[in-house]
Design a protein around this motif. Structure first.
Motif, short mmCIF file in Angstrom:
data_model
loop_
_atom_site.label_atom_id
_atom_site.label_comp_id
_atom_site.label_asym_id
_atom_site.label_seq_id
_atom_site.Cartn_x
_atom_site.Cartn_y
_atom_site.Cartn_z
N ARG A 43 -6.23 -1.01 -1.78
CA ARG A 43 -6.73 -0.85 -0.35
C ARG A 43 -8.03 -1.64 -0.01
NH1 ARG A 43 -7.10 4.61 -0.33
NH2 ARG A 43 -5.05 4.75 -0.69
N ASN A 44 -9.00 -1.77 -0.83
CA ASN A 44 -10.15 -2.48 -0.65
C ASN A 44 -9.90 -3.86 -0.47
OD1 ASN A 44 -12.62 -4.01 -2.35
ND2 ASN A 44 -13.10 -2.59 -0.65
N GLN A 82 -2.83 5.70 -8.30
CA GLN A 82 -3.39 6.09 -7.14
C GLN A 82 -4.82 5.55 -7.03
OE1 GLN A 82 -3.30 10.35 -5.52
NE2 GLN A 82 -2.18 10.85 -7.38
N GLU A 129 0.82 -1.28 -0.05
CA GLU A 129 0.02 0.03 -0.15
C GLU A 129 0.80 1.16 -0.03
OE1 GLU A 129 -4.12 1.75 2.38
OE2 GLU A 129 -2.51 0.22 3.27
N LYS A 185 -6.21 2.51 -4.50
CA LYS A 185 -7.42 2.58 -3.45
C LYS A 185 -8.46 1.01 -3.94
CE LYS A 185 -8.54 7.51 -4.16
NZ LYS A 185 -9.41 8.50 -4.57
#
Length: 219
Positions: free
Chosen positions: A110-111, A103, A80, A107
């Motif tokens: 990150r999920n 970016q 991350e 994300k």
């Protein structure tokens, strides 16, 4: 325990095609890797069973599983941070559009990371307005190998950064298998995480193809 993935077999087969593949002791093969061998009619040789004495290994196995999950989560945290680092590097190099894409993909990762930690199903990935199925079709048969030759290209820096991110994403798959392998069913109980991971890798391949001058895909 080590897991042999489809990606590893593909690379090995590309280097030197084989008709028999022998598993080492304490080594497992993923469902995707097994199907890869079946499709190419490669004989899979299972390791000879080691002396199986009845011992009380429950606590030891539990400790091992806990360590595997901790290792997976630390690897995900590191990755991350790598998304942010590469996005910043691209931004300061003048590749603002590509930085925004990295970016956005960060994300999505990150999920995946949150879904693992909270033991939930990860959200569907949408990128460039594409559905998951469109991403799979758009990246089908897309093979990109980056070497020192690409360093001299005008956008060589962008390519090598994306390639590093792709390689780092691939490292997460064995960690997921290690942490969530169901010995009785011989499957990974979090295959959903791996599927999303593969989609992220496919998106990176498409980004790299665009950097190499590839034409824009049509839905």
């Amino acid at each position: 325990m080590k897991f042999i993935t489809e990606m590893e077999l593909r690379d090995l087969y590309k280097t030197a095609p084989f008709t028999t593949y022998a598993l080492e002791p304490d080594t497992k093969i993923t469902p995707g890797a097994r199907q890869f061998l079946v499709d190419r009619r490669v004989t899979l040789v299972q390791p000879q069973p080691i002396d199986s004495k009845e011992t009380d290994m429950d606590q030891s196995n539990q400790r091992q599983e806990n360590w595997c999950i901790l290792r997976l989560r630390r690897k995900m945290e590191c990755l991350e941070s790598l998304f942010l680092l590469i996005a910043a590097e691209l931004l300061h190099s003048g590749a603002a559009a590509l930085s925004e894409e990295v970016q956005a993909l960060g994300k999505c990762f990150r999920n995946i990371k949150s879904a693992e930690r909270e033991q939930l199903t990860p959200d569907n990935i949408q990128f460039w307005g594409w559905s998951e199925e469109e991403i799979r079709k758009g990246s089908a048969d897309l093979k990109i190998e980056i070497s020192d030759f690409h360093l001299g290209l005008e956008n060589g820096k962008e390519l090598t950064l994306l390639n590093h991110l792709r390689a780092s994403l691939r490292e997460v798959e064995p960690a997921i298998l290690e942490a969530y392998w169901d010995e009785h069913q011989q499957v990974c109980s979090r295959q959903d995480l791996i599927d999303k991971l593969y989609l992220s890798v496919n998106i990176l391949c498409m980004m790299m193809w665009k950097c190499l001058g590839g034409q824009k895909w049509k839905r």
